[in-house]
Design a protein around this motif. Structure first.
Motif, PDB file in Angstrom:
ATOM      1  N   GLY A  10       9.030  15.197  -5.306  1.00  0.00           N
ATOM      2  CA  GLY A  10       8.094  14.083  -5.465  1.00  0.00           C
ATOM      3  C   GLY A  10       8.762  12.745  -5.190  1.00  0.00           C
ATOM      4  N   LEU A  11      10.016  12.607  -5.629  1.00  0.00           N
ATOM      5  CA  LEU A  11      10.771  11.385  -5.373  1.00  0.00           C
ATOM      6  C   LEU A  11      11.001  11.198  -3.878  1.00  0.00           C
ATOM      7  N   ILE A  12      11.382  12.252  -3.206  1.00  0.00           N
ATOM      8  CA  ILE A  12      11.639  12.177  -1.759  1.00  0.00           C
ATOM      9  C   ILE A  12      10.352  11.823  -1.015  1.00  0.00           C
ATOM     10  N   ILE A  13       9.263  12.481  -1.369  1.00  0.00           N
ATOM     11  CA  ILE A  13       7.980  12.194  -0.705  1.00  0.00           C
ATOM     12  C   ILE A  13       7.544  10.760  -0.996  1.00  0.00           C
ATOM     13  N   VAL A  33       9.428   8.145  -1.728  1.00  0.00           N
ATOM     14  CA  VAL A  33      10.292   7.217  -0.984  1.00  0.00           C
ATOM     15  C   VAL A  33       9.931   7.227   0.501  1.00  0.00           C
ATOM     16  N   LEU A  34       9.657   8.395   1.061  1.00  0.00           N
ATOM     17  CA  LEU A  34       9.282   8.467   2.475  1.00  0.00           C
ATOM     18  C   LEU A  34       7.966   7.733   2.747  1.00  0.00           C
ATOM     19  N   ILE A  35       7.009   7.864   1.846  1.00  0.00           N
ATOM     20  CA  ILE A  35       5.737   7.149   2.023  1.00  0.00           C
ATOM     21  C   ILE A  35       5.959   5.641   1.916  1.00  0.00           C
ATOM     22  N   THR A  36       6.802   5.227   0.996  1.00  0.00           N
ATOM     23  CA  THR A  36       7.113   3.807   0.858  1.00  0.00           C
ATOM     24  C   THR A  36       7.809   3.285   2.116  1.00  0.00           C
ATOM     25  N   LEU A  37       8.763   4.039   2.631  1.00  0.00           N
ATOM     26  CA  LEU A  37       9.438   3.632   3.862  1.00  0.00           C
ATOM     27  C   LEU A  37       8.473   3.583   5.039  1.00  0.00           C
ATOM     28  N   CYS A  38       7.525   4.504   5.070  1.00  0.00           N
ATOM     29  CA  CYS A  38       6.508   4.487   6.115  1.00  0.00           C
ATOM     30  C   CYS A  38       5.671   3.210   6.017  1.00  0.00           C
ATOM     31  N   GLY A  39       5.343   2.776   4.809  1.00  0.00           N
ATOM     32  CA  GLY A  39       4.624   1.527   4.610  1.00  0.00           C
ATOM     33  C   GLY A  39       5.416   0.325   5.088  1.00  0.00           C
ATOM     34  N   ILE A  40       6.726   0.334   4.819  1.00  0.00           N
ATOM     35  CA  ILE A  40       7.587  -0.758   5.272  1.00  0.00           C
ATOM     36  C   ILE A  40       7.629  -0.802   6.796  1.00  0.00           C
ATOM     37  N   VAL A  41       7.802   0.352   7.426  1.00  0.00           N
ATOM     38  CA  VAL A  41       7.858   0.415   8.890  1.00  0.00           C
ATOM     39  C   VAL A  41       6.526  -0.030   9.491  1.00  0.00           C
ATOM     40  N   CYS A  42       5.418   0.429   8.925  1.00  0.00           N
ATOM     41  CA  CYS A  42       4.101   0.009   9.428  1.00  0.00           C
ATOM     42  C   CYS A  42       3.916  -1.497   9.263  1.00  0.00           C
ATOM     43  N   ILE A  44       0.844  -1.201   0.000  1.00  0.00           N
ATOM     44  CA  ILE A  44       0.000   0.000   0.000  1.00  0.00           C
ATOM     45  C   ILE A  44       0.875   1.246   0.000  1.00  0.00           C
ATOM     46  N   GLY A  45       1.898   1.265   0.863  1.00  0.00           N
ATOM     47  CA  GLY A  45       2.815   2.404   0.906  1.00  0.00           C
ATOM     48  C   GLY A  45       3.558   2.586  -0.403  1.00  0.00           C
ATOM     49  N   ALA A  46       3.994   1.483  -1.015  1.00  0.00           N
ATOM     50  CA  ALA A  46       4.701   1.572  -2.296  1.00  0.00           C
ATOM     51  C   ALA A  46       3.781   2.100  -3.388  1.00  0.00           C
ATOM     52  N   PHE A  47       2.535   1.638  -3.407  1.00  0.00           N
ATOM     53  CA  PHE A  47       1.583   2.105  -4.417  1.00  0.00           C
ATOM     54  C   PHE A  47       1.329   3.601  -4.265  1.00  0.00           C
ATOM     55  N   ILE A  48       1.099   4.048  -3.035  1.00  0.00           N
ATOM     56  CA  ILE A  48       0.865   5.482  -2.803  1.00  0.00           C
ATOM     57  C   ILE A  48       2.115   6.282  -3.163  1.00  0.00           C
ATOM     58  N   GLY A  49       3.278   5.767  -2.812  1.00  0.00           N
ATOM     59  CA  GLY A  49       4.528   6.437  -3.159  1.00  0.00           C
ATOM     60  C   GLY A  49       4.723   6.566  -4.658  1.00  0.00           C
ATOM     61  N   ILE A  50       4.371   5.523  -5.406  1.00  0.00           N
ATOM     62  CA  ILE A  50       4.483   5.575  -6.863  1.00  0.00           C
ATOM     63  C   ILE A  50       3.498   6.579  -7.448  1.00  0.00           C
ATOM     64  N   VAL A  51       2.282   6.605  -6.897  1.00  0.00           N
ATOM     65  CA  VAL A  51       1.284   7.569  -7.384  1.00  0.00           C
ATOM     66  C   VAL A  51       1.749   8.997  -7.121  1.00  0.00           C
ATOM     67  N   VAL A  52       2.305   9.230  -5.937  1.00  0.00           N
ATOM     68  CA  VAL A  52       2.809  10.576  -5.618  1.00  0.00           C
ATOM     69  C   VAL A  52       3.929  10.954  -6.579  1.00  0.00           C
ATOM     70  N   TYR A  53       4.849  10.036  -6.816  1.00  0.00           N
ATOM     71  CA  TYR A  53       5.957  10.342  -7.723  1.00  0.00           C
ATOM     72  C   TYR A  53       5.478  10.521  -9.166  1.00  0.00           C
ATOM     73  N   ALA A  54       4.461   9.762  -9.570  1.00  0.00           N
ATOM     74  CA  ALA A  54       3.940   9.888 -10.940  1.00  0.00           C
ATOM     75  C   ALA A  54       3.291  11.252 -11.157  1.00  0.00           C
ATOM     76  N   ASN A  55       2.691  11.804 -10.107  1.00  0.00           N
ATOM     77  CA  ASN A  55       2.049  13.109 -10.227  1.00  0.00           C
ATOM     78  C   ASN A  55       3.021  14.266 -10.057  1.00  0.00           C
ATOM     79  N   LYS A  56       4.126  14.027  -9.391  1.00  0.00           N
ATOM     80  CA  LYS A  56       5.127  15.082  -9.153  1.00  0.00           C
ATOM     81  C   LYS A  56       6.491  14.463  -9.408  1.00  0.00           C
ATOM     82  N   THR A  57       6.959  14.541 -10.647  1.00  0.00           N
ATOM     83  CA  THR A  57       8.153  13.803 -11.064  1.00  0.00           C
ATOM     84  C   THR A  57       9.462  14.551 -10.844  1.00  0.00           C
ATOM     85  N   ASP A  58       9.466  15.481  -9.929  1.00  0.00           N
ATOM     86  CA  ASP A  58      10.731  16.150  -9.637  1.00  0.00           C
ATOM     87  C   ASP A  58      11.364  15.522  -8.393  1.00  0.00           C
ATOM     88  N   GLU A  59      12.413  16.171  -7.906  1.00  0.00           N
ATOM     89  CA  GLU A  59      13.159  15.632  -6.766  1.00  0.00           C
ATOM     90  C   GLU A  59      12.311  15.582  -5.497  1.00  0.00           C
TER      91      GLU A  59
END
Length: 93
Positions: A40-43, A45-54, A23-38
């Protein structure tokens, strides 16, 4: 026998951890797809890491609370089917 039990527990741990991680990876990919700059990438990755931690926290909680195998058994149980089978056998009697 202990090895198989530990192996099953390990795979159940991974299955429990997978849901929040995906779920975190999917949301992270959607965020990056909508904002393809640096940013967006940071956000993303942070959402994906939050999913991993959860996922890790949920799997550890399930492991401590009741064990990963019992947790997965409760999630995969279907009381509606059990009740339908019970009713069907009572009708045949």
């Amino acid at each position: 026998m202990k090895f198989l039990e530990k192996l099953i527990d390990f795979f159940n741990y991974l299955k429990i951890m997978a849901s929040p991680t995906l779920i975190g990876a999917f949301i992270g990919i959607v965020v990056y797809a909508n904002k393809t700059d640096e940013i967006g990438l940071i956000i993303g990755v942070l959402i994906t890491l939050c999913g991993i931690v959860c996922g890790i926290l949920l799997a550890n909680w399930a492991k401590r609370k009741m064990g990963t195998t019992e947790f997965m058994a409760k999630i995969n149980a279907s009381p509606d089917i059990d009740e339908a089978i019970r009713n069907q056998t009572q009708e045949k009697k």
